[in-house]
Design an enzyme around this catalytic site. Structure first.
Site, PDB file in Angstrom:
ATOM      1  N   ASP A 230       0.824  -1.222   0.000  1.00  0.00           N
ATOM      2  CA  ASP A 230       0.000   0.000   0.000  1.00  0.00           C
ATOM      3  C   ASP A 230       0.850   1.262   0.000  1.00  0.00           C
ATOM      4  O   ASP A 230       0.634   2.180  -0.792  1.00  0.00           O
ATOM      5  CB  ASP A 230      -0.910   0.041   1.236  1.00  0.00           C
ATOM      6  CG  ASP A 230      -1.977  -1.039   1.218  1.00  0.00           C
ATOM      7  OD1 ASP A 230      -2.380  -1.440   0.110  1.00  0.00           O
ATOM      8  OD2 ASP A 230      -2.403  -1.467   2.310  1.00  0.00           O
TER       9      ASP A 230
ATOM     10  N   SER B 222      -3.355  -9.767   6.179  1.00  0.00           N
ATOM     11  CA  SER B 222      -2.810  -8.442   6.455  1.00  0.00           C
ATOM     12  C   SER B 222      -2.218  -8.510   7.861  1.00  0.00           C
ATOM     13  O   SER B 222      -2.907  -8.844   8.823  1.00  0.00           O
ATOM     14  CB  SER B 222      -3.934  -7.408   6.380  1.00  0.00           C
ATOM     15  OG  SER B 222      -3.536  -6.252   7.083  1.00  0.00           O
TER      16      SER B 222
ATOM     17  N   ARG C  70       0.214   3.443  16.870  1.00  0.00           N
ATOM     18  CA  ARG C  70      -0.181   4.496  15.929  1.00  0.00           C
ATOM     19  C   ARG C  70       0.097   5.903  16.440  1.00  0.00           C
ATOM     20  O   ARG C  70       0.672   6.718  15.715  1.00  0.00           O
ATOM     21  CB  ARG C  70      -1.661   4.355  15.519  1.00  0.00           C
ATOM     22  CG  ARG C  70      -1.990   3.100  14.704  1.00  0.00           C
ATOM     23  CD  ARG C  70      -0.875   2.607  13.872  1.00  0.00           C
ATOM     24  NE  ARG C  70      -1.237   1.547  12.937  1.00  0.00           N
ATOM     25  CZ  ARG C  70      -0.360   0.712  12.415  1.00  0.00           C
ATOM     26  NH1 ARG C  70       0.919   0.786  12.747  1.00  0.00           N
ATOM     27  NH2 ARG C  70      -0.744  -0.212  11.564  1.00  0.00           N
TER      28      ARG C  70
ATOM     29  N   ASP D 161      -7.068   2.202  12.421  1.00  0.00           N
ATOM     30  CA  ASP D 161      -5.765   2.869  12.355  1.00  0.00           C
ATOM     31  C   ASP D 161      -5.838   4.270  11.743  1.00  0.00           C
ATOM     32  O   ASP D 161      -5.137   5.176  12.173  1.00  0.00           O
ATOM     33  CB  ASP D 161      -4.759   1.999  11.600  1.00  0.00           C
ATOM     34  CG  ASP D 161      -4.310   0.801  12.436  1.00  0.00           C
ATOM     35  OD1 ASP D 161      -4.329   0.917  13.676  1.00  0.00           O
ATOM     36  OD2 ASP D 161      -3.940  -0.232  11.855  1.00  0.00           O
TER      37      ASP D 161
END
Ligand code: ARG
Length: 390
Positions: free
Chosen positions: A15, A175, A94, A123
């Site tokens: 990504d 993922s 994060r 996220d």
């Protein structure tokens, strides 16, 4: 006029590799930021690829120590487990990454930041809330949420078309998000809640069947709620977590399979691996049982839930977090001592505990010699206790 700059949270994955090019095609100068939170990935290879794709700069920040001391340890002290199970490994990483990106954006005079999160997850919220708190007015790109590429295959085709070097193939099933505190696995076959995860789904933790058939003990020492030593040996925070991950993984500790409620309202199936966490939560709780009084323990349970939700919902840099930490820190004043944990085929259980601040009184508890509890007082106590109900 010089190009506008954007700082991208770059992992080296598909990504964010595609995102570099997508942002460049929009006319931006891309500065990548890679956080090392103990994911064990090859940052050098990822950095080289970022430049090949066209990034102007690529910073690598070693956040491991800060992540453990300022994020993981407070969560342990608070007893935070989202929906009673998830140790928040991804969620905790994060805000620290987003905060570091804002620092870079300020130094580089970038008006934009970007991340590679989808529009369906938590996220994106955690990144963006931190961006807005730390740099009000900053503009955010979320390429994965904005571009036309619908699937992984679309992204791979796009990468091929644009000559973007990637390491991924169309075969990848899951993922995965990985850091020192845990591994989160989702997607692919796991999207069917009825399907039992194949053993190869787990990255580091062996299945219980393959764990040693003899139990092993590990002792953890805490100082004011913070783990400081393993088997009597004082350790640096990062080293301590890595060590416990290693022994725990061998004994199949910390595998979690859950359906969780995302902030955006959907349920999702998640697999977690967090062996160090399984040991530390068991040990920390055991020490609190010894050191805290009943009412503080009861009240703190609510605080633990509140804390876990706050972390999960991306509200790390908020006044409530500061206030909850203040409460938690007071409760941890006495949470000092040592706990021995028995590890056996997927389970970490407390075997023994001691604390210089223990509230346990053998003289009061004993049914043997030396009892000082005056049993004759019990009758009066019960009469008054029961009075309102008579
Ligand atoms: N569901 C977890 C969370 O929201 C983990 C998300 C991790 N992402 C991933 N790519 N597996 O904290």
């Amino acid at each position: 006029m010089s190009k506008k700059k954007v700082v991208l949270a770059y992992s080296g994955g598909l990504d964010t590799s595609v995102a570099i090019r997508w942002l460049m095609d929009k006319g931006y100068e891309v500065i990548c930021y890679m956080a090392d939170v103990g994911q064990g990935a090859d940052t050098k290879d990822a950095r080289d690829r970022a430049f090949k794709i066209g990034a102007k700069k690529c910073f690598v920040g070693d956040l491991k120590k800060k992540f453990v001391t300022d994020y993981v340890f407070p969560a342990i002290k608070a007893g935070a487990l989202y929906q009673g199970k998830y140790n928040l490994a991804t969620a905790l990483s994060r805000p620290i990454i987003a905060d570091a990106m804002v620092e870079v954006a300020k130094k580089e005079k970038a008006d934009f930041v970007a991340h590679g999160c989808t529009g369906k997850g938590n996220d994106q919220v955690r990144f963006e809330v931190t961006f807005h708190v730390k740099a009000p007015g900053i503009k955010v790109f979320a390429p994965v949420r904005e571009w036309e590429l619908k699937t992984r295959e679309d992204e791979i085709d796009y990468a091929a078309k644009k000559g973007i070097p990637i390491n991924q193939t169309k075969k990848k099933l899951y993922s995965i998000d990985h850091n020192l505190w845990g591994i989160s696995v989702e997607g692919g076959p796991l999207e069917d809640p009825w399907l039992e995860p194949l053993d190869n789904t787990y990255v580091s933790v062996v299945p219980p069947e393959k764990a040693p058939s003899k139990p092993e003990y590990v002792s953890v020492s805490f100082k004011k709620g913070v783990p400081v030593a393993v088997n009597g040996k004082t350790m640096d925070p990062v080293e301590l977590i890595m060590k416990l991950n290693k022994i725990g993984a061998k004994h199949s500790l910390g595998r979690i399979d859950m359906i969780e409620d995302r902030l955006v309202g959907i349920k999702s199936r998640e697999l977690y691996e967090a062996p160090a966490s399984a040991i530390l939560y068991e040990a920390h709780t055991a020490l609190e049982e010894l050191a805290l009084d009943r009412e503080t323990r009861r009240f703190k349970k609510g605080v633990s839930d509140c804390y876990s939700e706050l972390v999960y919902y991306g509200l790390w840099f908020t006044p409530l977090k500061v206030a909850l930490d203040a409460f938690v820190d007071v409760t941890q004043e006495r949470v000092t001592g040592e706990v021995r944990i028995k590890m056996y085929k997927g389970k970490a259980s407390v075997a023994s505990r001691k604390s210089p601040f223990s509230r346990y009184s053998k003289k009061l508890a004993t049914y043997g010699e030396g009892d000082v509890f005056d049993q004759s007082l019990a009758k009066g106590f019960i009469d008054i206790w029961a009075m309102p109900y008579k």
